[in-house]
Design a protein around this motif. Sequence first.
Motif, PDB file in Angstrom:
ATOM      1  N   VAL A   1       0.861  -1.116   0.030  1.00  0.00           N
ATOM      2  CA  VAL A   1      -0.143  -0.092   0.054  1.00  0.00           C
ATOM      3  C   VAL A   1       0.682   1.126  -0.030  1.00  0.00           C
ATOM      4  O   VAL A   1       1.755   1.277   0.959  1.00  0.00           O
ATOM      5  CB  VAL A   1      -1.139   0.215   1.052  1.00  0.00           C
ATOM      6  CG1 VAL A   1      -1.712   1.197   1.382  1.00  0.00           C
ATOM      7  CG2 VAL A   1      -1.923  -1.112   1.269  1.00  0.00           C
ATOM      8  N   TYR A   2       0.730   2.030  -0.908  1.00  0.00           N
ATOM      9  CA  TYR A   2       1.446   3.379  -1.098  1.00  0.00           C
ATOM     10  C   TYR A   2       0.729   4.722  -0.432  1.00  0.00           C
ATOM     11  O   TYR A   2      -0.408   4.512  -0.878  1.00  0.00           O
ATOM     12  CB  TYR A   2       1.658   3.572  -2.506  1.00  0.00           C
ATOM     13  CG  TYR A   2       2.957   2.812  -3.073  1.00  0.00           C
ATOM     14  CD1 TYR A   2       2.754   1.132  -3.157  1.00  0.00           C
ATOM     15  CD2 TYR A   2       4.066   3.226  -3.308  1.00  0.00           C
ATOM     16  CE1 TYR A   2       3.671   0.272  -3.604  1.00  0.00           C
ATOM     17  CE2 TYR A   2       5.403   2.210  -3.640  1.00  0.00           C
ATOM     18  CZ  TYR A   2       5.079   0.852  -3.832  1.00  0.00           C
ATOM     19  OH  TYR A   2       5.853  -0.038  -4.211  1.00  0.00           O
ATOM     20  N   TYR A   3       1.411   5.109   0.366  1.00  0.00           N
ATOM     21  CA  TYR A   3       0.901   6.441   1.239  1.00  0.00           C
ATOM     22  C   TYR A   3       1.779   7.625   0.670  1.00  0.00           C
ATOM     23  O   TYR A   3       2.900   7.729   0.545  1.00  0.00           O
ATOM     24  CB  TYR A   3       0.925   6.206   2.432  1.00  0.00           C
ATOM     25  CG  TYR A   3       0.328   5.025   3.173  1.00  0.00           C
ATOM     26  CD1 TYR A   3       0.890   4.076   3.098  1.00  0.00           C
ATOM     27  CD2 TYR A   3      -0.950   5.200   3.735  1.00  0.00           C
ATOM     28  CE1 TYR A   3       0.263   2.748   3.730  1.00  0.00           C
ATOM     29  CE2 TYR A   3      -1.450   4.162   4.061  1.00  0.00           C
ATOM     30  CZ  TYR A   3      -1.028   2.910   4.158  1.00  0.00           C
ATOM     31  OH  TYR A   3      -1.846   1.859   4.620  1.00  0.00           O
ATOM     32  N   CYS A   4       0.950   8.706   0.459  1.00  0.00           N
ATOM     33  CA  CYS A   4       1.136  10.189   0.334  1.00  0.00           C
ATOM     34  C   CYS A   4       1.236  10.874   1.409  1.00  0.00           C
ATOM     35  O   CYS A   4       0.527  10.588   2.475  1.00  0.00           O
ATOM     36  CB  CYS A   4       0.159  10.834  -0.842  1.00  0.00           C
ATOM     37  SG  CYS A   4       0.201  12.489  -0.859  1.00  0.00           S
ATOM     38  N   ALA A   5       2.469  11.579   1.742  1.00  0.00           N
ATOM     39  CA  ALA A   5       2.648  12.275   3.075  1.00  0.00           C
ATOM     40  C   ALA A   5       3.007  13.848   2.558  1.00  0.00           C
ATOM     41  O   ALA A   5       3.518  13.886   1.681  1.00  0.00           O
ATOM     42  CB  ALA A   5       3.715  11.620   3.795  1.00  0.00           C
ATOM     43  N   GLY A   6       2.475  14.524   3.501  1.00  0.00           N
ATOM     44  CA  GLY A   6       2.801  16.082   3.219  1.00  0.00           C
ATOM     45  C   GLY A   6       3.119  16.888   4.556  1.00  0.00           C
ATOM     46  O   GLY A   6       2.708  16.362   5.864  1.00  0.00           O
ATOM     47  N   ASP A   7       3.764  17.799   4.369  1.00  0.00           N
ATOM     48  CA  ASP A   7       4.320  18.769   5.686  1.00  0.00           C
ATOM     49  C   ASP A   7       4.564  20.196   5.308  1.00  0.00           C
ATOM     50  O   ASP A   7       4.837  20.357   4.412  1.00  0.00           O
ATOM     51  CB  ASP A   7       5.453  17.901   6.703  1.00  0.00           C
ATOM     52  CG  ASP A   7       5.585  18.569   7.863  1.00  0.00           C
ATOM     53  OD1 ASP A   7       4.956  18.206   8.762  1.00  0.00           O
ATOM     54  OD2 ASP A   7       6.313  19.551   7.999  1.00  0.00           O
ATOM     55  N   SER A   8       4.598  20.950   6.173  1.00  0.00           N
ATOM     56  CA  SER A   8       4.719  22.301   6.282  1.00  0.00           C
ATOM     57  C   SER A   8       6.104  22.753   6.102  1.00  0.00           C
ATOM     58  O   SER A   8       6.576  23.955   5.598  1.00  0.00           O
ATOM     59  CB  SER A   8       4.274  23.224   7.223  1.00  0.00           C
ATOM     60  OG  SER A   8       4.658  22.648   8.402  1.00  0.00           O
ATOM     61  N   ALA A   9       7.086  21.713   6.473  1.00  0.00           N
ATOM     62  CA  ALA A   9       8.547  21.867   6.327  1.00  0.00           C
ATOM     63  C   ALA A   9       8.975  22.170   4.779  1.00  0.00           C
ATOM     64  O   ALA A   9       8.289  21.634   3.847  1.00  0.00           O
ATOM     65  CB  ALA A   9       9.344  20.725   6.990  1.00  0.00           C
TER      66      ALA A   9
END
Length: 124
Positions: free
Chosen positions: A93-101
């Motif tokens: 299962v492939y997950y996308c991730a995001g952050d404000s950095a």
Amino acid sequence: QVQLVESGGGLVQAGGSLRLSCAPSGRTFSIHAMGWFRQAPGKEREFVAAISGRGRFTDYDDSVKGRFTISRDNAKNTMYLQMNSLKPEDTAVYYCAGDSARTVIVSTTGYEYWGQGTQVTVSS
């Protein structure tokens, strides 16, 4: 609040290709660093690829270097993972991730936002 939605997973034969997409919604202006992770059954979630806010910097796990390409189109507010020469061991299962950095982030703990995941299955 930010939501990340992945798409593009599926079933493919070994040697084939897939392109995953990740589209943030909500407070998208707060998302800069983005990345892809994957989790196979019985294993921990692992880093695949990451990209900086403007797409200038990228990083890859050694297992996908030369086969996968991460990119982003900020005008379309979408991140991509082009996966070529797929192997059965890429099944996960492939997950996308995001952050404000504003830097490239390769650790799971570095990301604040996560998608629900999309299944990629590579048959031999």
